[in-house]
Design a protein around this motif. Structure first.
Motif, PDB file in Angstrom:
ATOM      1  N   GLY A 128       0.325  -1.978  -1.017  1.00  0.00           N
ATOM      2  CA  GLY A 128       0.558  -0.613  -0.550  1.00  0.00           C
ATOM      3  C   GLY A 128       0.619  -0.472   0.953  1.00  0.00           C
ATOM      4  O   GLY A 128       0.554   0.645   1.483  1.00  0.00           O
TER       5      GLY A 128
ATOM      6  N   LEU B  84      -5.734   1.301  -5.920  1.00  0.00           N
ATOM      7  CA  LEU B  84      -5.159   0.448  -4.886  1.00  0.00           C
ATOM      8  C   LEU B  84      -5.952  -0.843  -4.799  1.00  0.00           C
ATOM      9  O   LEU B  84      -7.187  -0.821  -4.711  1.00  0.00           O
ATOM     10  CB  LEU B  84      -5.195   1.150  -3.524  1.00  0.00           C
ATOM     11  CG  LEU B  84      -4.707   0.322  -2.332  1.00  0.00           C
ATOM     12  CD1 LEU B  84      -3.195   0.159  -2.381  1.00  0.00           C
ATOM     13  CD2 LEU B  84      -5.140   0.961  -1.011  1.00  0.00           C
TER      14      LEU B  84
ATOM     15  N   TRP C 143      -6.600  -3.996  -2.434  1.00  0.00           N
ATOM     16  CA  TRP C 143      -6.503  -4.341  -1.012  1.00  0.00           C
ATOM     17  C   TRP C 143      -6.692  -5.839  -0.854  1.00  0.00           C
ATOM     18  O   TRP C 143      -7.707  -6.394  -1.314  1.00  0.00           O
ATOM     19  CB  TRP C 143      -7.586  -3.571  -0.269  1.00  0.00           C
ATOM     20  CG  TRP C 143      -7.548  -3.628   1.221  1.00  0.00           C
ATOM     21  CD1 TRP C 143      -6.465  -3.818   2.020  1.00  0.00           C
ATOM     22  CD2 TRP C 143      -8.678  -3.440   2.096  1.00  0.00           C
ATOM     23  NE1 TRP C 143      -6.826  -3.766   3.330  1.00  0.00           N
ATOM     24  CE2 TRP C 143      -8.182  -3.533   3.412  1.00  0.00           C
ATOM     25  CE3 TRP C 143     -10.031  -3.195   1.892  1.00  0.00           C
ATOM     26  CZ2 TRP C 143      -9.018  -3.399   4.523  1.00  0.00           C
ATOM     27  CZ3 TRP C 143     -10.866  -3.053   2.989  1.00  0.00           C
ATOM     28  CH2 TRP C 143     -10.352  -3.152   4.291  1.00  0.00           C
TER      29      TRP C 143
ATOM     30  N   PHE D  36      -8.498   6.676  -0.698  1.00  0.00           N
ATOM     31  CA  PHE D  36      -7.886   6.516  -2.013  1.00  0.00           C
ATOM     32  C   PHE D  36      -8.928   6.641  -3.119  1.00  0.00           C
ATOM     33  O   PHE D  36     -10.095   6.293  -2.926  1.00  0.00           O
ATOM     34  CB  PHE D  36      -7.161   5.180  -2.093  1.00  0.00           C
ATOM     35  CG  PHE D  36      -5.969   5.103  -1.178  1.00  0.00           C
ATOM     36  CD1 PHE D  36      -4.791   5.751  -1.495  1.00  0.00           C
ATOM     37  CD2 PHE D  36      -6.035   4.409   0.026  1.00  0.00           C
ATOM     38  CE1 PHE D  36      -3.699   5.705  -0.643  1.00  0.00           C
ATOM     39  CE2 PHE D  36      -4.957   4.356   0.889  1.00  0.00           C
ATOM     40  CZ  PHE D  36      -3.780   5.012   0.547  1.00  0.00           C
TER      41      PHE D  36
ATOM     42  N   VAL E 174     -10.522   1.845  -5.181  1.00  0.00           N
ATOM     43  CA  VAL E 174     -10.079   0.694  -4.399  1.00  0.00           C
ATOM     44  C   VAL E 174     -10.838  -0.540  -4.857  1.00  0.00           C
ATOM     45  O   VAL E 174     -12.028  -0.467  -5.185  1.00  0.00           O
ATOM     46  CB  VAL E 174     -10.318   0.913  -2.886  1.00  0.00           C
ATOM     47  CG1 VAL E 174      -9.907  -0.319  -2.082  1.00  0.00           C
ATOM     48  CG2 VAL E 174      -9.568   2.146  -2.402  1.00  0.00           C
TER      49      VAL E 174
END
Length: 650
Positions: free
Chosen positions: A453, A471, A473, A494, A497
């Motif tokens: 992202g 999301l 990471w 967000f 995560v």
């Protein structure tokens, strides 16, 4: 909490009528400690019916709303407290004003019942406990907490509120914890968790704010509350062929158990049929297991097994390829296939099942017990005693650019299951547009998980948050490929995560390297980083068996590292693969250091083989002879696993 004995005593109903207006405004160290310890211990509540008896102003109901619970019900004897709860929660919960001896609940209507700081107000607890027992469904849990009776008596604690200049003590009933446990047992409830925690640094701050630091230091070694989890009997289907399967243990004892990022207690975990059967701290004084298959972890911190939300297991033996400063991942792929074609072809000759095993071992060495492999689930490998647990029931597509039919794959994913896709993996305009393209196809919703992202602009981030999507990471991979990654201030906005290690093709090393990168390089607070590889990662991946936590009824997945006296969240970024001394997967020892191995039973060590990683020996449950034999057929010289030299033997 007061210590005055010259008070006028009032009923709980009247006392909380007086207290209702100021209850939410007061900093209460008891409530701080209870929430800090209890919240990580609660089961996954998605789709469950939860009741809070003694809900007060709705502090727990407010904390749990929006987490997928099927229903929330609050019961309290104070109309004034309930008025505040209704204003706070609106239609998110239903409320009933009732006395605790006549709780209006239907039989077998709740999965989880909270009863916090209530029992000491009740004249006849057996009536309430019997009502709870009938209300709970099979296997349901009651979480019971209250002021610690012995500590309260020693320090002459009184509960109540000041009305004008007079302290109004609320009437309570003294019972020992042993008496309370016996009452629970008599009603058919089984004690699974028993904790008597002490105040920590968070509560110290509250005392300091009120000018009571000296008093805090006087009482800090005494448990101010107790916490019990009690369950109804249930016949659970066995997850393993037999209780004495090779490598299995019955528990761990005397270690410091990580209950959350900022909470740890010294105690014991009991394990049965691959799951956590019980948790008990050392203060509670319960019987300690002396079975040879229960590991003594004195001097160790016991953490939940870590969760890796993104990996490509088949690339674990590959070196890092590329020069960086790419606009998007396709530019990188074109570059390495042009400049490293021979090296890529050489590694691809190694049989895929062998490469997948090495990927599992790379995760195991750093304490990962559950991993999301971003490729098809290989039943012939992952279902055959694989070294870590691999996510199975989910949908996926590589990316919009490589799979034009990605949206269709999302629509074909069964309802309620996660769908993973690389998206906005780059820093160019085309990368930033991908989130909008995915949304136009109807493939962006709360079950969608975006990997990377990085290329999303402000509008794209707003869209992702509005959709409730997750999301993943992968900071070190982003930094290597593109020279940047999302800053924490953006990441924290967000909904859900998790950290992923990606593959050694682009990442720094393993998941612990990502943890250090996020915390030390990118200044992400340690509590957030801890959550991104434990509880929040489990939520993002839709895991429902207690992964990412030490939790009663959950999978017995745990790791151990030397205890240096820090909180779990502070400890994690300081760890490397060299510090992971023990990994247990579903109650089975998968990795042990030589020191830990010496203390294991014969059954627990059976099947373990020694592996040297940069000179550090770890005994692991993997077919190492076969893996090395197959690998050296194609690779000459040292074998690098995630950039680290591995050799057979100690």
């Amino acid at each position: 909490m007061a210590t005055s004995s010259s008070t006028s005593c009032v009923s709980p109903s009247y006392g909380y009528q007086l207290w209702a207006g100021s209850y939410d405004r007061e900093s209460n160290p008891m409530l701080s400690l209870e929430r800090r310890i209890l919240e990580p211990l609660l089961p996954r509540i998605e789709g469950l019916d939860l009741v809070d008896i003694g809900c007060g102003t709705g502090r727990w109901l407010d904390a749990l709303k929006g987490k997928g619970v099927r229903s929330l019900r609050g019961i309290d004897l104070s109309r004034e407290m309930l008025n505040h709860a209704r204003a706070k929660l609106g239609d998110a919960a239903t409320f009933v004003c009732a006395d605790y001896v006549d709780v209006p609940l239907d039989e077998a209507s709740a999965d989880v019942i909270l009863c916090n700081f209530v029992l000491s107000y009740v004249a006849d607890p057996v009536v309430l406990l019997n009502a709870v027992r009938k209300t709970l469904r099979p296997g349901g849990s009651l979480f019971l907490s209250d002021v610690h009776p012995e500590t309260a008596r020693k320090w002459n604690w009184r509960r109540g509120i000041r009305e004008q200049s007079e302290f109004r003590e609320i009437r309570t009933h003294y019972r020992t914890i042993e008496e309370i446990i016996n009452m629970c047992s008599d009603t058919g409830l089984i004690v699974r968790l028993h904790l008597e925690p002490q105040f920590g640094r968070q509560e110290r701050t509250i005392f300091e704010e009120h000018g009571k630091l000296t008093y805090f230091n006087e009482i800090r070694s005494y448990p101010p509350i107790y916490l019990l989890q009690l369950t109804t009997p249930v016949k659970r289907k066995r997850l393993v062929p037999a209780p004495d399967r090779t490598g299995s243990i019955t528990g761990v004892r005397r270690g410091r158990l990580a209950l959350g990022p900022d909470a740890a207690v010294r105690g014991e975990i009991g394990i049965l049929d691959a799951r956590v059967q019980s948790i008990r701290d050392a203060v509670s004084g319960g019987p300690s297991s002396r079975s040879e298959s229960c590991i003594d972890l004195s001097g160790y911190l016991v953490l939940p097994g870590l969760i890796n939300a993104h990996d490509h297991l088949e690339f674990a033996l590959f070196p890092r390829l590329g020069k960086g400063n790419y606009a998007n991942f396709l530019d990188w792929a074109e570059d390495i296939h042009r400049t490293h074609a021979c090296e890529i072809a050489l590694h691809r000759q190694i049989p895929k099942d062998v490469r997948l095993w090495w990927g599992g071992i790379r995760n195991l060495l750093c304490g990962v017990t559950t991993v999301c492999h971003h490729n098809p689930y290989d039943t012939e490998v992952f279902d055959q005693d694989f070294v870590v647990r691999v996510l199975k029931d989910f949908g996926w597509a590589h990316s919009l650019r490589l799979e034009p039919g990605a949206a269709l794959k999302k629509l074909e994913t069964p309802e309620g299951r996660r769908f993973f896709i690389h998206l906005a993996e780059g820093v160019d305009g085309r990368s930033s547009e991908e989130i909008f393209a995915l949304d136009r196809t109807g493939a962006l919703d709360p079950n969608t998980v975006i990997i990377h992202g990085l290329g999303m602009d402000a509008k794209g981030g707003t869209l992702l948050r509005a959709a409730g999507a997750g999301l993943v990471w992968c900071p070190s991979s982003n930094l290597f490929l593109f020279g940047k990654t999302m800053p924490f201030d953006e990441i924290r906005r967000f909904p859900t995560v998790a950290l992923g290690s990606d593959s050694p093709l682009t990442a720094r090393g393993d998941l612990l390297d990502e943890v250090r990168c996020a915390q030390q390089v990118l200044r992400t607070p340690s509590a957030h980083v801890y959550d991104y590889v434990t509880d929040q990662a489990a939520r993002l991946m839709g895991l429902k068996n207690g992964e990412g936590a030490l939790r009663v009824g959950g999978f017995a997945d745990l790791i151990a590292a030397r205890d240096v006296g820090l909180t779990p969240a502070e400890t994690l970024p300081a760890l490397s693969y060299q510090d992971v001394q023990l990994v247990v997967l579903g109650g089975r020892v998968q990795l042990a250091s030589p020191e830990i191995k010496q203390s294991l039973s014969k059954n627990a060590v059976k099947g373990l083989q020694p592996l040297s990683v940069e000179g550090t020996t770890r005994w692991i449950r993997a077919p190492l002879n076969f893996l090395f034999e197959q690998t050296v057929r194609y690779l000459s010289g040292p074998i690098y696993l995630g950039g680290k030299v591995v050799r057979l033997g100690g």
